[in-house]
Design an enzyme around this catalytic site. Structure first.
Site, mmCIF file in Angstrom:
data_model
loop_
_atom_site.group_PDB
_atom_site.id
_atom_site.type_symbol
_atom_site.label_atom_id
_atom_site.label_comp_id
_atom_site.label_asym_id
_atom_site.label_seq_id
_atom_site.Cartn_x
_atom_site.Cartn_y
_atom_site.Cartn_z
ATOM 1 N N THR A 128 20.585 70.940 5.984
ATOM 2 C CA THR A 128 21.633 71.628 5.226
ATOM 3 C C THR A 128 21.025 72.813 4.468
ATOM 4 O OG1 THR A 128 22.811 69.554 4.916
ATOM 5 C CG2 THR A 128 23.355 71.277 3.366
ATOM 6 N N ARG B 84 32.314 63.620 13.554
ATOM 7 C CA ARG B 84 31.851 63.086 12.263
ATOM 8 C C ARG B 84 31.914 64.178 11.194
ATOM 9 N NH1 ARG B 84 27.164 64.557 8.776
ATOM 10 N NH2 ARG B 84 26.515 62.673 7.704
ATOM 11 N N ASP C 65 29.161 65.236 4.049
ATOM 12 C CA ASP C 65 29.487 65.553 2.648
ATOM 13 C C ASP C 65 29.795 67.033 2.430
ATOM 14 O OD1 ASP C 65 26.607 65.743 3.328
ATOM 15 O OD2 ASP C 65 26.454 66.635 1.320
ATOM 16 N N THR D 259 22.125 68.280 -0.459
ATOM 17 C CA THR D 259 21.577 68.097 0.887
ATOM 18 C C THR D 259 21.128 66.643 0.998
ATOM 19 O OG1 THR D 259 19.689 68.616 2.328
ATOM 20 C CG2 THR D 259 19.409 69.129 0.010
ATOM 21 N N GLY E 16 24.765 62.468 4.268
ATOM 22 C CA GLY E 16 26.142 62.786 3.923
ATOM 23 C C GLY E 16 27.005 61.602 3.523
HETATM 24 N N1 GLY Z 1 24.192 66.549 4.162
HETATM 25 C C1 GLY Z 1 24.476 66.875 5.516
HETATM 26 C C2 GLY Z 1 25.220 65.840 6.241
HETATM 27 O O1 GLY Z 1 24.999 64.652 6.092
HETATM 28 O O2 GLY Z 1 26.082 66.199 7.007
#
Ligand code: GLY
Length: 301
Positions: A182, A210, A213, A232, A235
């Site tokens: 991220t 999917r 976050d 980051t 998620g």
């Molecule tokens: N933080 C990135 C994700 O899990 O999509």
């Protein structure tokens, strides 16, 4: 005074990649410092540009450098938020170069907060974003390696450790379909406005569709009159913590560096693997992470 902090993702980063990533972060910060001097640009413009620069780098997991989903496709999430509560995001978007700019269009040009999948792609085209499908060779090679690990049931490998139920999905399940680190930036501009933005390819071998976050307000990105934050990490765990909302809430009582430390401490107690950056209403910038490393850097003018 204006202050920006950016991150290029948290996790286990080997030493060579960590140094190479740090150089890119410094280069982006040098360029963005010049942008911050432009009195016509607001915090929203600045975080969008900073995230665009990271989305264009193969090194980081966002935009061009996105990691690939179970099917070997780049499916991306991004969001942007201003301290007046304006928010826009895209989830599971594909075939665009800069998802965070599409998220900004969602914020400014629609009555919605989140657009996802084909709807987000079609909207991007209407807004003039051209098709972009190029994938870095390094990402394709790593995808093949991880799919082999999955086939051999070696799911303790890297980010595969998050996917405890993935092995139930066979190639057959997917055969009829044509087919997800991220990056983030938080800025207080010279007028005192605050904005935050985040963009990601998600996590290796995530299932098609999917949503992590990053496109969820208060999970991957949040901003209010007290400050802004970008997250980051894992998620699913970050959503359960509403991590950036919690971090910014803590900025009511603590300067950003302490607020972010506290938010990450709480997340750690819940088993959430994560990193945070943020800026508070006084212009203090901070970061915190419970992973082995995180690419980050800040500049003040
Ligand atoms: N933080 C990135 C994700 O899990 O999509």
């Amino acid at each position: 005074m204006a202050h920006i902090i950016i991150h290029g993702g948290a996790g286990r980063i080997d030493k060579d990649r960590e140094e190479a990533g740090n150089k890119i972060i410094e280069k982006i910060l040098d360029e963005i410092t010049e942008v911050m001097r432009d009195k016509n640009l607001t915090a929203i413009d600045i975080v969008e540009k900073a995230v665009n620069m990271m989305e264009d780098e193969e090194m980081f997991n966002a935009g061009y450098g996105s990691v690939l989903n179970y099917d070997g496709a780049a499916e991306m999430d991004a969001s942007i938020m201003a301290d007046d509560g304006s928010f826009g995001s895209v989830a599971s978007i594909y075939s665009v170069k800069n998802p965070v700019s599409v998220a900004r269009k969602v914020m400014e040009e629609t009555d919605h907060l989140i657009l996802n999948g084909k709807g987000a792609v079609d909207f991007a085209r209407v807004m003039g974003f051209s098709e972009f499908t190029r994938l870095p060779e390094g990402r394709k090679k790593r995808w093949k390696e991880l799919r082999k690990c999955l086939d051999k049931n070696e799911t303790a490998q890297g980010e595969l450790r998050y996917w405890k139920k993935l092995k139930h999905f066979s190639n057959d399940y997917y055969k009829d379909r044509e087919k997800y680190g991220t990056v983030g930036a938080v800025c207080m501009d010279i007028t005192g406005k605050i904005a935050a933005a985040t963009s990601t390819g998600g996590i290796w071998l995530k299932l098609y569709g999917r949503v992590g976050d990053t496109p969820i307000m208060g999970a991957g990105t949040y901003a209010s009159m007290y400050g802004g934050a970008s997250a980051t990490g894992h998620g699913e765990a970050i959503i359960k913590q509403f991590l950036t909302k919690r971090a910014v809430e803590l900025m009511k009582d603590y300067p950003a560096p302490e607020a972010l430390e506290k938010a990450v401490e709480e997340a750690t107690e819940k088993g959430c693997s994560c990193g945070l950056i943020g800026v508070d209403k006084c212009g203090n910038a901070g970061y915190a992470f419970n992973t082995t490393s995180m690419w980050y850097g800040s500049r003040k003018i």
